[in-house]
Write a protein that holds these residues in place. Structure first.
Motif, PDB file in Angstrom:
ATOM      1  N   PRO A  79      68.774 -21.038  72.715  1.00  0.00           N
ATOM      2  CA  PRO A  79      70.096 -20.766  72.162  1.00  0.00           C
ATOM      3  C   PRO A  79      71.214 -20.921  73.183  1.00  0.00           C
ATOM      4  CG  PRO A  79      68.906 -18.719  72.538  1.00  0.00           C
ATOM      5  CD  PRO A  79      67.932 -19.833  72.774  1.00  0.00           C
ATOM      6  N   GLY A  80      70.866 -20.938  74.466  1.00  0.00           N
ATOM      7  CA  GLY A  80      71.883 -21.042  75.497  1.00  0.00           C
ATOM      8  C   GLY A  80      72.308 -22.455  75.828  1.00  0.00           C
ATOM      9  N   CYS A  81      71.372 -23.411  75.800  1.00  0.00           N
ATOM     10  CA  CYS A  81      71.712 -24.789  76.184  1.00  0.00           C
ATOM     11  C   CYS A  81      71.315 -25.813  75.129  1.00  0.00           C
ATOM     12  CB  CYS A  81      71.078 -25.151  77.523  1.00  0.00           C
ATOM     13  SG  CYS A  81      69.264 -25.181  77.514  1.00  0.00           S
ATOM     14  N   ARG A  82      70.623 -25.358  74.050  1.00  0.00           N
ATOM     15  CA  ARG A  82      70.243 -26.201  72.916  1.00  0.00           C
ATOM     16  C   ARG A  82      69.135 -27.196  73.241  1.00  0.00           C
ATOM     17  NH1 ARG A  82      75.014 -29.015  72.880  1.00  0.00           N
ATOM     18  NH2 ARG A  82      74.989 -28.271  75.025  1.00  0.00           N
ATOM     19  N   LEU A  83      68.498 -27.048  74.371  1.00  0.00           N
ATOM     20  CA  LEU A  83      67.334 -27.863  74.726  1.00  0.00           C
ATOM     21  C   LEU A  83      66.057 -27.099  74.393  1.00  0.00           C
ATOM     22  CD1 LEU A  83      68.613 -29.078  78.200  1.00  0.00           C
ATOM     23  CD2 LEU A  83      68.321 -30.516  76.176  1.00  0.00           C
ATOM     24  N   VAL A  84      64.930 -27.825  74.356  1.00  0.00           N
ATOM     25  CA  VAL A  84      63.665 -27.116  74.162  1.00  0.00           C
ATOM     26  C   VAL A  84      63.452 -26.206  75.371  1.00  0.00           C
ATOM     27  CG1 VAL A  84      62.634 -28.887  72.711  1.00  0.00           C
ATOM     28  CG2 VAL A  84      62.385 -29.030  75.191  1.00  0.00           C
ATOM     29  N   PRO A  85      62.787 -25.067  75.177  1.00  0.00           N
ATOM     30  CA  PRO A  85      62.650 -24.098  76.276  1.00  0.00           C
ATOM     31  C   PRO A  85      62.072 -24.673  77.562  1.00  0.00           C
ATOM     32  CG  PRO A  85      62.046 -23.080  74.202  1.00  0.00           C
ATOM     33  CD  PRO A  85      62.263 -24.537  73.909  1.00  0.00           C
ATOM     34  N   THR A  86      61.146 -25.634  77.461  1.00  0.00           N
ATOM     35  CA  THR A  86      60.548 -26.208  78.667  1.00  0.00           C
ATOM     36  C   THR A  86      61.544 -27.039  79.478  1.00  0.00           C
ATOM     37  OG1 THR A  86      59.805 -28.096  77.340  1.00  0.00           O
ATOM     38  CG2 THR A  86      58.219 -26.301  77.714  1.00  0.00           C
ATOM     39  N   HIS A  87      62.668 -27.415  78.876  1.00  0.00           N
ATOM     40  CA  HIS A  87      63.672 -28.244  79.548  1.00  0.00           C
ATOM     41  C   HIS A  87      65.007 -27.503  79.697  1.00  0.00           C
ATOM     42  CE1 HIS A  87      60.645 -31.172  78.528  1.00  0.00           C
ATOM     43  NE2 HIS A  87      61.288 -32.142  79.145  1.00  0.00           N
ATOM     44  N   CYS A  88      64.974 -26.194  79.535  1.00  0.00           N
ATOM     45  CA  CYS A  88      66.186 -25.360  79.582  1.00  0.00           C
ATOM     46  C   CYS A  88      66.938 -25.532  80.907  1.00  0.00           C
ATOM     47  CB  CYS A  88      65.782 -23.903  79.394  1.00  0.00           C
ATOM     48  SG  CYS A  88      67.121 -22.712  79.633  1.00  0.00           S
ATOM     49  N   ILE A  89      68.275 -25.589  80.833  1.00  0.00           N
ATOM     50  CA  ILE A  89      69.094 -25.696  82.044  1.00  0.00           C
ATOM     51  C   ILE A  89      70.051 -24.509  82.187  1.00  0.00           C
ATOM     52  CG2 ILE A  89      68.967 -28.210  82.170  1.00  0.00           C
ATOM     53  CD1 ILE A  89      71.820 -28.288  80.983  1.00  0.00           C
ATOM     54  N   CYS A  90      69.765 -23.407  81.491  1.00  0.00           N
ATOM     55  CA  CYS A  90      70.672 -22.255  81.557  1.00  0.00           C
ATOM     56  C   CYS A  90      70.853 -21.737  82.984  1.00  0.00           C
ATOM     57  CB  CYS A  90      70.163 -21.136  80.653  1.00  0.00           C
ATOM     58  SG  CYS A  90      70.406 -21.455  78.886  1.00  0.00           S
ATOM     59  N   ALA A 144      78.670 -34.287  86.544  1.00  0.00           N
ATOM     60  CA  ALA A 144      77.293 -34.163  87.028  1.00  0.00           C
ATOM     61  C   ALA A 144      76.454 -33.294  86.096  1.00  0.00           C
ATOM     62  CB  ALA A 144      77.285 -33.578  88.441  1.00  0.00           C
ATOM     63  N   TYR A 145      77.064 -32.261  85.541  1.00  0.00           N
ATOM     64  CA  TYR A 145      76.384 -31.376  84.596  1.00  0.00           C
ATOM     65  C   TYR A 145      76.009 -32.142  83.322  1.00  0.00           C
ATOM     66  CZ  TYR A 145      75.732 -26.845  82.132  1.00  0.00           C
ATOM     67  OH  TYR A 145      75.239 -25.759  81.451  1.00  0.00           O
TER      68      TYR A 145
END
Length: 261
Positions: free
Chosen positions: A49-60, A227-228
């Motif tokens: 819910p923080g970055c909208r990526l799958v949890p394994t690829h989270c960038i929070c 860059a982000y």
């Protein structure tokens, strides 16, 4: 177990993650939905819910926030806050003074009108000058030795939508008609990979915000946001193809150079 944050030598963002303007708008839009929003293509299943990526690829844990003296106002088409590929979310991650409002042809959010009337801001609608009356168009901002009227800070209004939607929004938003239009003249072409455009001079919302920051003299914030975006795009594409992210790849190295621990 060693966490990603420990590996990178970075301090994770406080948990639970404080929702920013785009996150809140997304929640409001979801609350009005009669059925779940299903993005076309891309990643299926659970998303952070923080970055909208799958949890394994989270960038929070990488979320930067760079002090700036500018504001960003995202005027978002109806389903833009719901799209995982929307990059307005990244702007709100980086620039603290980011505001987000849903756009509708028949009504305008009272909060948006209040923001436009706030004396601390000088608003600029960011839009191509070729579609605007010449007397409204500006290509530069006053430099720091020649401040904006009454010491105001620039507020960039970004129409966050597809190009056809953005043109409609610009034409049918009379409350923007009194504002100057900032027409950018970028030399580079878009490097955004998550949605396709037929024109190289069409930029995603995050790229436009980066150009605005640079024009306002906020060079570090502009470079950090770009860059982000590269990091987010890399993680999104890797997840789409069920591949692990390269934490020591070029995107991450560039980001860490700008945001050392």
């Amino acid at each position: 177990m060693t966490t990603i944050e420990q590996t990178l030598g970075m301090t994770p963002w406080p948990s639970p993650r404080e929702p920013h303007a785009v996150s809140r708008l997304r929640s409001e839009r979801l609350a009005r939905s009669a059925k779940p929003f299903l993005a076309r293509g891309g990643i299926k299943g659970e998303r952070c819910p923080g970055c909208r990526l799958v949890p394994t690829h989270c960038i929070c844990a990488l979320r930067p926030q760079v002090p700036t003296q500018v504001g960003m106002c995202l005027l978002m088409a109806d389903i833009e806050p719901l799209k995982p590929s929307n990059t307005g979310w990244l702007i709100a991650d980086v620039v603290k003074d980011t505001f987000a409002f849903g756009w509708a042809r028949t009504e305008v959010a009272p909060g948006l009108l209040a923001l436009l009337a706030d004396p601390q801001w000088q608003a600029f609608v960011v839009f191509p000058g070729e579609f605007v009356e010449p007397q409204r168009v500006v290509h530069e901002l006053p430099n720091r030795s020649d401040p904006l009227p009454a010491g105001r800070c620039p507020l960039f209004i970004l129409l966050d939508a597809t190009w056809p939607e953005a043109r409609k929004m610009f034409r049918k938003s009379p409350y923007l008609n009194h504002l100057p239009v900032l027409s950018l003249k970028p030399e580079q072409v878009s490097r955004y990979k998550l949605r396709r455009s037929k024109r190289d001079d069409h930029f995603c919302t995050s790229e436009v915000a980066s150009l605005c920051l640079d024009l306002a003299g906020e060079t570090h914030a502009a470079q950090t946001l770009q860059a982000y975006l590269e990091v987010y795009t890399h993680h999104y594409v890797q997840a789409k193809h069920q591949l692990p992210p390269a934490w020591d790849g070029a995107e991450h190295l560039q980001f860490r150079d700008l945001n050392p621990s």
